[in-house]
Each structure stands twice: as structure tokens, then as C-alpha cells.
Design a protein around this motif. Structure first.
Motif, PDB file in Angstrom:
ATOM      1  N   ARG A 216      13.774   9.220  11.465  1.00 28.24           N
ATOM      2  CA  ARG A 216      13.126   9.114  10.155  1.00 28.24           C
ATOM      3  C   ARG A 216      12.445  10.437   9.834  1.00 28.24           C
ATOM      4  O   ARG A 216      11.231  10.564   9.942  1.00 28.24           O
ATOM      5  CB  ARG A 216      12.109   7.974  10.151  1.00 28.24           C
TER       6      ARG A 216
ATOM      7  N   ASP B  35      22.912   4.529   1.534  1.00 25.29           N
ATOM      8  CA  ASP B  35      23.009   5.357   0.345  1.00 25.29           C
ATOM      9  C   ASP B  35      24.164   6.342   0.405  1.00 25.29           C
ATOM     10  O   ASP B  35      24.821   6.596  -0.608  1.00 25.29           O
ATOM     11  CB  ASP B  35      21.709   6.141   0.132  1.00 25.29           C
TER      12      ASP B  35
ATOM     13  N   SER C 241      12.464   6.134   5.251  1.00 29.47           N
ATOM     14  CA  SER C 241      13.920   6.113   5.122  1.00 29.47           C
ATOM     15  C   SER C 241      14.556   6.517   6.439  1.00 29.47           C
ATOM     16  O   SER C 241      14.193   7.545   7.031  1.00 29.47           O
ATOM     17  CB  SER C 241      14.373   7.053   4.005  1.00 29.47           C
TER      18      SER C 241
ATOM     19  N   ARG D 299      18.362   3.637   2.744  1.00 24.94           N
ATOM     20  CA  ARG D 299      17.152   3.350   1.984  1.00 24.94           C
ATOM     21  C   ARG D 299      16.770   1.925   2.312  1.00 24.94           C
ATOM     22  O   ARG D 299      17.417   0.999   1.849  1.00 24.94           O
ATOM     23  CB  ARG D 299      17.394   3.533   0.492  1.00 24.94           C
ATOM     24  N   SER D 300      15.724   1.781   3.147  1.00 27.02           N
ATOM     25  CA  SER D 300      15.426   0.483   3.746  1.00 27.02           C
ATOM     26  C   SER D 300      16.641   0.064   4.581  1.00 27.02           C
ATOM     27  O   SER D 300      17.030   0.788   5.489  1.00 27.02           O
ATOM     28  CB  SER D 300      15.070  -0.537   2.670  1.00 27.02           C
TER      29      SER D 300
END
Length: 321
Positions: free
Chosen positions: A192, A220, A197, A215-216
Motif C-alpha cells: 500500500r 482498477d 489503496s 481501489r478497496s
């Protein structure tokens, strides 16, 4: 000669043209009757042939004469004004210098174009409503009012005393850890660098490396590179922007982006991540599996880079279609 009405039609010539059409049809009918009856009423063959040819020529001359008369009358009839609900604009058709100011003809053309556009827009609207891209239960015959509302597992978390972000990170770590244990030939390193993220460095055997930006628990972006390629920037961070130096891994990157669009289930993002990783694992035999359609290992110098989303079978990019 009758008066020419304001609509631009010579009625006397119009009546004569109708009579000429009837005469032309009669002449054509006599030609076919002559062909149907053939050679008759003569004793010798030569006499029958001469009589048939003379009769046939007379009928053809009648057709030609009636056709010429109809063409002459059609020029006298005139061109009627088209009846469109344009209200007072119809008076423009009476302009004696229409060749210099063709406002009425242009107005008619614009009116026709507008009607056609409206018609096609209605057809397009109906097709788009039938082929809606929204994934709803209405398309399966289930009423939306009776459909249970599913709660996203990563977005709706009860507030905790130590902060919600901490529990989100724990949940993501737990999901990635379970996936890592599912596939022994795949190693997943989670980091991270920008806070909450997560970024994954997935190493698939000695075949390739994949950078997955999350993203969580939603993916993405993915970048695929070769096993021997450098995946870090000069400052030691994962390089999420540079493409691979090899065309084969650039193709796999494009297919991975397509897979992200295919595996979409917002209510269960952990299932999406697990499905994507299962699909990605099928590239363990990228350079060993032949194409399931053509049976070849190489096509244009590239191995089968496409993997079917359902069966995980290997195909060349051109063979999958």
C-alpha cells in the motif's frame, strides 16, 4: 386546352394521357395475343410465316405509336405540387422565378428529411430500450420491486472505534491471502504505497508478472510484463504506467483489461477478484498450450494470448472470433 390549375396540372392533357395508357395496354395485349396464336389460317407454311410476320410488325408499330403519344402527353400534364402541411409556405410554389429562388423545393426537402430523421430516431429508441446495458432483474422476468436489495460487502461496513479504513484493509488482506493459498504456482505480494489503496504484484510461475491496482476490493488497472522485465521505477515503486517491451505481454495486458470488464459483480467484489485470478492463472502455459481452433503454437510469431472467460481455453487473437 383546359386551364392550368394552381396545382400545376393540365387536366385535359391528363385525361388524354389516361386514354393513351389504355390504348398502349391494348396494343401490348394484341402483341402477346399474336405470339400466342402463332401461324394460322394459311394452307402453306410460307404463307403462314409471311402473314404472321406482317401481323406481328403491325402490332409492334401500334405499340411504338401509342408509346410516343403517351410520352408527348406526359410532357403536357405538368408536375403537381406536393401536398405537405406547410400552411402558407405552399404559396412559394407559385413563384415565377423558382429557378433563381428555389425556396419551396428546399423547404420540401428539409421537411422530408426531418420526418425521416424522426422516424429513424423512433426506431433507434425502441432498439436501445430493448438492448439495455443495465443488468437488472427485469430482463430475467423478475419484478424489480420484489428483488432483494444486495448490500456491497466492501462499501457497507459498520463503523468501528478504530476507524472503518482499518477494517476495510483487514478484509482486503484476508481475501488476497485466501486467493494466494488457492494457487500454489501463483505468488501475490500486497503493498500500500499510497495509503488504503492496495497494489498487488502477482508472479505466475516463471512466465509473467502482473501489477494489479485496486481501489478497496475493486480492480482498477492491470499491467502484464515478462518474468524477466523490471517492474519497479528508479525510486523503488511499482511501475504502473510503462508497457511491456514484448508484444505478447502487451496483448495479454489488453485481454486482462477486457477480463476486468467481463467479471463485474459489484455486490460480491471478492468473487470478482477470485474469478479474475482464476482466469489469470490459465496463462501458466502461455508458451506451451496450442490454439484450440487452429492447433498451432505460433501465429504471426505470437502464441495463443486469448483465454476464454468460461472454459479458459487458449486461442489466438484472430482465431477466437
Amino acid at each position: 386546352m383546359a386551364d392550368v390549375l394552381s396545382v400545376g396540372v393540365n387536366l385535359e392533357a391528363f385525361a388524354q394521357a389516361i386514354s393513351a395508357i389504355q390504348a398502349l395496354r391494348s396494343s401490348v395485349s394484341r402483341v402477346f395475343d399474336c405470339l400466342k396464336d402463332g401461324m394460322r389460317n394459311k394452307e402453306t407454311l410460307e404463307g403462314r410465316e409471311k402473314a404472321f410476320i406482317a401481323h406481328f410488325q403491325d402490332n409492334l408499330h401500334s405499340v411504338n405509336r401509342d408509346l410516343n403519344e403517351l410520352e408527348r402527353l406526359s410532357n403536357l400534364v405538368g408536375k403537381p405540387s406536393e401536398n405537405h402541411p406547410l400552411h402558407n409556405s405552399g404559396l412559394l410554389s407559385l413563384d415565377p422565378v423558382q429557378d433563381k429562388t428555389p425556396l419551396y423545393s428546399q423547404l420540401l426537402q428539409a421537411y422530408k428529411w426531418s420526418n425521416k430523421l424522426q422516424y429513424h430516431a423512433g426506431l433507434a429508441s425502441g432498439l436501445l430500450n430493448q438492448q439495455s446495458l443495465k443488468r437488472s432483474a427485469n430482463q430475467m422476468g423478475v419484478s424489480a420491486k420484489r428483488r432483494p436489495k444486495a448490500q456491497p460487502t466492501t462499501l457497507v461496513l459498520p463503523p468501528q472505534k478504530n476507524g472503518e479504513a482499518y477494517y476495510v484493509r483487514r478484509y482486503v488482506d484476508d481475501v488476497i491471502s485466501r486467493i494466494d493459498r488457492m494457487f500454489p504456482e501463483m505468488s501475490i505480494h500486497l503493498s500500500r504505497p499510497n495509503g488504503t489503496s492496495a497494489m498487488l504484484l502477482v508472479t505466475l510461475g516463471k512466465v509473467l508478472k502482473v501489477i494489479v491496482v485496486m481501489r478497496s476490493l475493486f480492480i482498477d488497472r492491470t499491467i502484464v510484463r515478462g518474468y524477466s522485465e523490471n517492474v519497479y521505477t528508479e525510486d523503488g515503486k511499482l511501475d504502473i504506467w510503462s508497457k511491456s517491451n514484448y508484444q505478447v505481454f502487451q496483448k495479454v495486458t489488453d485481454h486482462a483489461t477486457t477480463a476486468l470488464l467481463h467479471y463485474q459483480l459489484p455486490q460480491m467484489p471478492d468473487v470478482v477478484v477470485r474469478s479474475f485470478m482464476t482466469w489469470l492463472r490459465s496463462y501458466i502455459k502461455l508458451f506451451q498450450a496450442p490454439c484450440q481452433r487452429c492447433g498451432k503454437f505460433l501465429q504471426d510469431g505470437l502464441p495463443p494470448t486469448w483465454r476464454d472467460f468460461r472454459t479458459l481455453e487458449a486461442f489466438h487473437d484472430t482465431c477466437r472470433q
